[in-house]
Design a protein around this motif. Structure first.
Motif, PDB file in Angstrom:
ATOM      1  N   ALA A 155       0.836  -1.204   0.000  1.00 41.79           N
ATOM      2  CA  ALA A 155       0.000   0.000   0.000  1.00 41.79           C
ATOM      3  C   ALA A 155       0.865   1.247   0.000  1.00 41.79           C
ATOM      4  O   ALA A 155       1.910   1.300   0.647  1.00 41.79           O
ATOM      5  CB  ALA A 155      -0.923   0.004   1.210  1.00 41.79           C
ATOM      6  N   GLU A 162      -7.385   0.585  -3.789  1.00 37.59           N
ATOM      7  CA  GLU A 162      -7.363  -0.410  -2.715  1.00 37.59           C
ATOM      8  C   GLU A 162      -8.410  -1.506  -2.880  1.00 37.59           C
ATOM      9  O   GLU A 162      -8.322  -2.550  -2.218  1.00 37.59           O
ATOM     10  CB  GLU A 162      -7.587   0.282  -1.374  1.00 37.59           C
ATOM     11  CG  GLU A 162      -8.924   1.016  -1.305  1.00 37.59           C
ATOM     12  CD  GLU A 162      -9.083   1.794  -0.011  1.00 37.59           C
ATOM     13  OE1 GLU A 162      -9.248   1.158   1.044  1.00 37.59           O
ATOM     14  OE2 GLU A 162      -9.026   3.032  -0.072  1.00 37.59           O
ATOM     15  N   LYS A 165      -2.652   0.797  -4.398  1.00 35.21           N
ATOM     16  CA  LYS A 165      -2.008  -0.499  -4.262  1.00 35.21           C
ATOM     17  C   LYS A 165      -1.000  -0.693  -5.382  1.00 35.21           C
ATOM     18  O   LYS A 165      -1.301  -0.444  -6.555  1.00 35.21           O
ATOM     19  CB  LYS A 165      -3.065  -1.608  -4.339  1.00 35.21           C
ATOM     20  CG  LYS A 165      -3.128  -2.492  -3.135  1.00 35.21           C
ATOM     21  CD  LYS A 165      -4.259  -3.489  -3.293  1.00 35.21           C
ATOM     22  CE  LYS A 165      -4.046  -4.629  -2.320  1.00 35.21           C
ATOM     23  NZ  LYS A 165      -5.109  -5.642  -2.439  1.00 35.21           N
TER      24      LYS A 165
END
Length: 312
Positions: free
Chosen positions: A132, A174, A154
């Motif tokens: 992340a 994400e 991501k």
């Protein structure tokens, strides 16, 4: 003081520190890599040959170097203009570009992944994972106090465990699961490795324990080093190759022996790459738009591969 143990196990330090230190020092040479100045006019002539409209005033390597300054030194575009203007006083051949030109030209750079094949092994072992990247510098207090949540982006990557080069890259928000990016990552990795360096084995954690992934590996003739569930079925439930891998793990006596046979411990190399990437370039992005964030990550990964190639 030399460490002789690592996580309770013997770990003799065999690294030649003089060579290692010199390699790290050589990374600093990239900041002032001005070899393109000797070919400035020739490069411009090649770029402007047959071009319609206004001719280019600055060659592509100069723009690439400015992108390096932007990424490594976290320098805004207006400061970059002043940086080159002052540097040009000491280097007469260097010509400063205005910040608008720098922004537009850097935005148009080709960001396809740059890999150096000669550093790859004959049979490439790949590790896959994701990490992340934060999109804001706001701390936990701001997030909890005002309930402000901007999420994160991501970074999905496949790396060569031998050279640490990133062979495949996908940047998403994400909400995208890791296994959904496996196929495009593998396609990039196979293409970047070429026929002379075929992909031999792929290492991945339980997030990639999917029938479709095992079927894809079997189709391409690539061995699986993906960790399967402890209670995984030993008969085919959509993927005969996955069932075969589960039976092989059970025959070996469980996870520990399976991991030793498949060099699963090398999967940590991808975690090491993510850690190095964040230490060098930071754990967040400065761009504000979604496209700008993705491009910033792509530039950072390309420069990371160039750093590895520079010290290999």
């Amino acid at each position: 003081m030399v460490k002789n143990e690592r996580w309770g196990r013997p770990c003799p330090d065999t690294r030649d520190w003089s060579i290692y230190n010199e390699r790290l020092v050589r990374r600093g040479e990239l900041y002032i890599a001005l070899d393109f100045l000797n070919r400035w006019d020739d490069l411009l002539a090649e770029m402007n040959a047959g071009k319609c409209g206004r001719p280019y005033k600055y060659p592509e390597p100069f723009i690439v170097w400015m992108a390096c300054i932007h990424i490594f030194l976290l320098m805004p575009y207006r400061q970059m203009e002043g940086f080159v203007r002052k540097l040009a006083e000491f280097i007469p051949r260097l010509t400063a570009a205005d910040y608008t030109t720098l922004f537009r030209r850097i935005e148009q750079l080709d960001l396809s992944l740059k890999v150096t094949p000669e550093f790859l092994a004959e049979d490439v072992i790949i590790a896959v994972d994701s990490t992340a990247i934060t999109v804001t510098n706001r701390g936990e207090w701001m997030r909890e106090k005002w309930k402000v949540r901007r999420g994160w982006i991501k970074v999905h990557a496949m790396i060569d465990v031998e050279s640490n080069q990133i062979l495949g890259l996908e940047v998403t928000d994400e909400s995208v699961q890791d296994d959904q990016m496996f196929a495009p990552l593998l396609e990039q990795a196979v293409q970047n490795c070429g026929e002379e360096h075929p992909v031999y084995l792929v290492l991945g954690d339980g997030a990639y324990d999917r029938n479709e992934i095992f079927n894809l590996l079997e189709k391409r003739g690539i061995l699986s080093g993906i960790k399967t569930r402890n209670d995984a079925a030993t008969h085919s439930t959509g993927s005969p190759y996955r069932a075969e891998c589960v039976r092989d793990r059970n025959r070996l006596g469980g996870y520990r022996m399976w991991a030793q046979k498949n060099n699963y411990g090398m999967r940590w190399k991808v975690e090491g790459d993510f850690s190095s990437l964040k230490r060098i370039f930071g754990e967040g992005v400065r761009a504000t738009s979604r496209e700008g964030m993705f491009r910033e990550i792509q530039m950072k990964v390309n420069w990371y591969n160039m750093l590895i190639a520079a010290v290999a």
